[in-house]
Design an enzyme around this catalytic site. Sequence first.
Site, short mmCIF file in Angstrom:
data_model
loop_
_atom_site.label_atom_id
_atom_site.label_comp_id
_atom_site.label_asym_id
_atom_site.label_seq_id
_atom_site.Cartn_x
_atom_site.Cartn_y
_atom_site.Cartn_z
N ASP A 195 -102.96 0.91 -37.97
CA ASP A 195 -103.88 -0.14 -38.34
C ASP A 195 -105.14 0.14 -37.51
OD1 ASP A 195 -104.68 -2.72 -39.30
OD2 ASP A 195 -104.29 -3.50 -37.30
N ASP A 242 -101.40 -4.20 -34.54
CA ASP A 242 -101.52 -5.19 -33.48
C ASP A 242 -100.82 -6.49 -33.88
OD1 ASP A 242 -103.22 -6.02 -35.44
OD2 ASP A 242 -104.86 -6.54 -34.10
#
Length: 568
Positions: free
Chosen positions: A272, A464
């Site tokens: 990501d 995250d």
Amino acid sequence: VWQAVRNISKGRVFDEHFLMSVSTIGAFVIGEYPEAVAVMLFYQVGEFFQSLAVEHSRKSISDLMDIKPEYANLKTKDGIEVLDPSDVKVGDIVIAKKGEKIPLDGIVVKGTGSLDTASLTGETKTQDVKKDDQVLSGSIVLDGLLEIKVTEKYENSTVSKILELVENATDKKAKTETFVNKAAKIYTPIVLGIAALVAIFLPLISNVEYLTENGSIYRALIFLVISCPCAIAISVPLCYFSGIGKSSKEGILIKGSDYLDGIKDIKEIVFDKTGTLTKGQFTIDKVEVYGQLTKEQVLEYAVLGESYSNHPIAKSIIKKSNMEKYIAEHKEKVSSYEELVGKGIKYNFEGKVVLVGNSSLVEKEKEKSDSTKIYVKVDSEIVGAICLKDEIKHGTKAAIAKLNARGIITKMFTGDNTEIAEKIAKELGIKEVKSEMLPNEKYQELEKEIAKYENNGKVAFVGDGINDSPVLAEADIGASMGLNGQDLAIETSDIVIMDGKLSSFNKAINVSKRTKKIIMQNIYFALGIKAIVLVLGAFGISTMWEAVFADVGVTFITVLNSLRIFKK
Ligand code: ADP
Ligand code: MG
């Protein structure tokens, strides 16, 4: 013998208890009484010492992690009361002095200090804290005196979470263990078969007799004792335990031995972007206005809604705009707040519908931009945009280079715009980028990536945890960055990289490889020694005594070898 009977009733016919029982009963039958006793006695003594050794090593690993606070200094009306951390309540004030561990998570209400967070993050960096800063349990006060208002009960504090993860991690069996169990299912019948062959046929092809001292039955029994796979059964789980302990000391929580085992087989890692490769702490580059409103007013609309969001973009805008006062005064007037994952937010204010988010949220055609643009739309008019810049995390580039050098394919999936995504990927040396993705598109794309490899390698996702929990859960190995990520992410991920640094991922790969190497060493060593004693036994050179000692000795050595994973 009882254990063997119990296991047979549970369908586990061929295990070490069975082998030992057959050897003992056999030795009695042929009248070798001392040996019959020796098999059981030494086996039991051996088991006893092994369990001591295993207990001890587990304890020393937990001790070395050394994060458990022993007590808390509760501030009371008439001074300080020393309590067990689990007796402290949320809202209580605890005092942490130089050299002490912070017992519970909380917020500093008085004092300043510097903290050693190494046991939480694996990183030897000190963190300076002052009033209103958040502190995590398990950090050690290097200097200063802190009064901390407790925000989490001990059970929910960071320390408890970490200890719980590590302690439960080895409950989940790794594939290699099931491989050992599976192998045992084929192995034991084969061993019994060979023993039977030796017992029955050896006298027919040589001058060895059946029932004499050192006769064929005696040799078959030695063979059974030697075949006992205790060394492997005991050392393999201990290796995983060592590996997991080692990783957590380096700041990587691995939630099970199968994940530790799987890390070395990773063929592809999908990242990501925001908060993972980049800091996720945006600065406001500029504010653009398209209508009658001022920059100030555009920002006001943005911060008012974002104050309800946990997204890094939201937090950054709030932090950088310095409009706490405005937010506090008007926050109550916000209604129908809604978060549109991967797009932005929506709320009502003074009768107007306000949208804050990317181009797809405000239905604007995409424009090229090298910053993350957050548009503000009030009713049907796009009144302005906030241009945000993020920075790449320190050390990320080197970590990606190492991963690439290992032959691992690196990819990026992001919800951010194409220009930024490509720019960052190029800078970091990431091979493939997919941008402007919604969370469910990330999920579908990852599914395809996983399917590509089937059983020939694992696909990891590193995120995250903001808007990517489903992807974290779906990946063969889902790694979340940082303890500051969301709780949900830490729960759904298989690995937690506590310091949020990608270089830790490379460390985890090393630990995983080393664990596997030592497991294989143990297996080869145990099988090798056993093969030697076996051959000696078949030729009548080694006795039951040597067989029993070989079994116990090999187990000990493999246990010691397993601990090397942790020591290095
Ligand atoms: P990433 O894949 O980079 O982690 P996300 O999927 O979390 O990104 O979000 C994708 C995009 O959606 C962001 O780049 C941003 O444009 C927009 N967005 C998401 N949440 C918010 C928010 N709270 N405020 C404004 N924009 C947002
Ligand atoms: Mg994200």
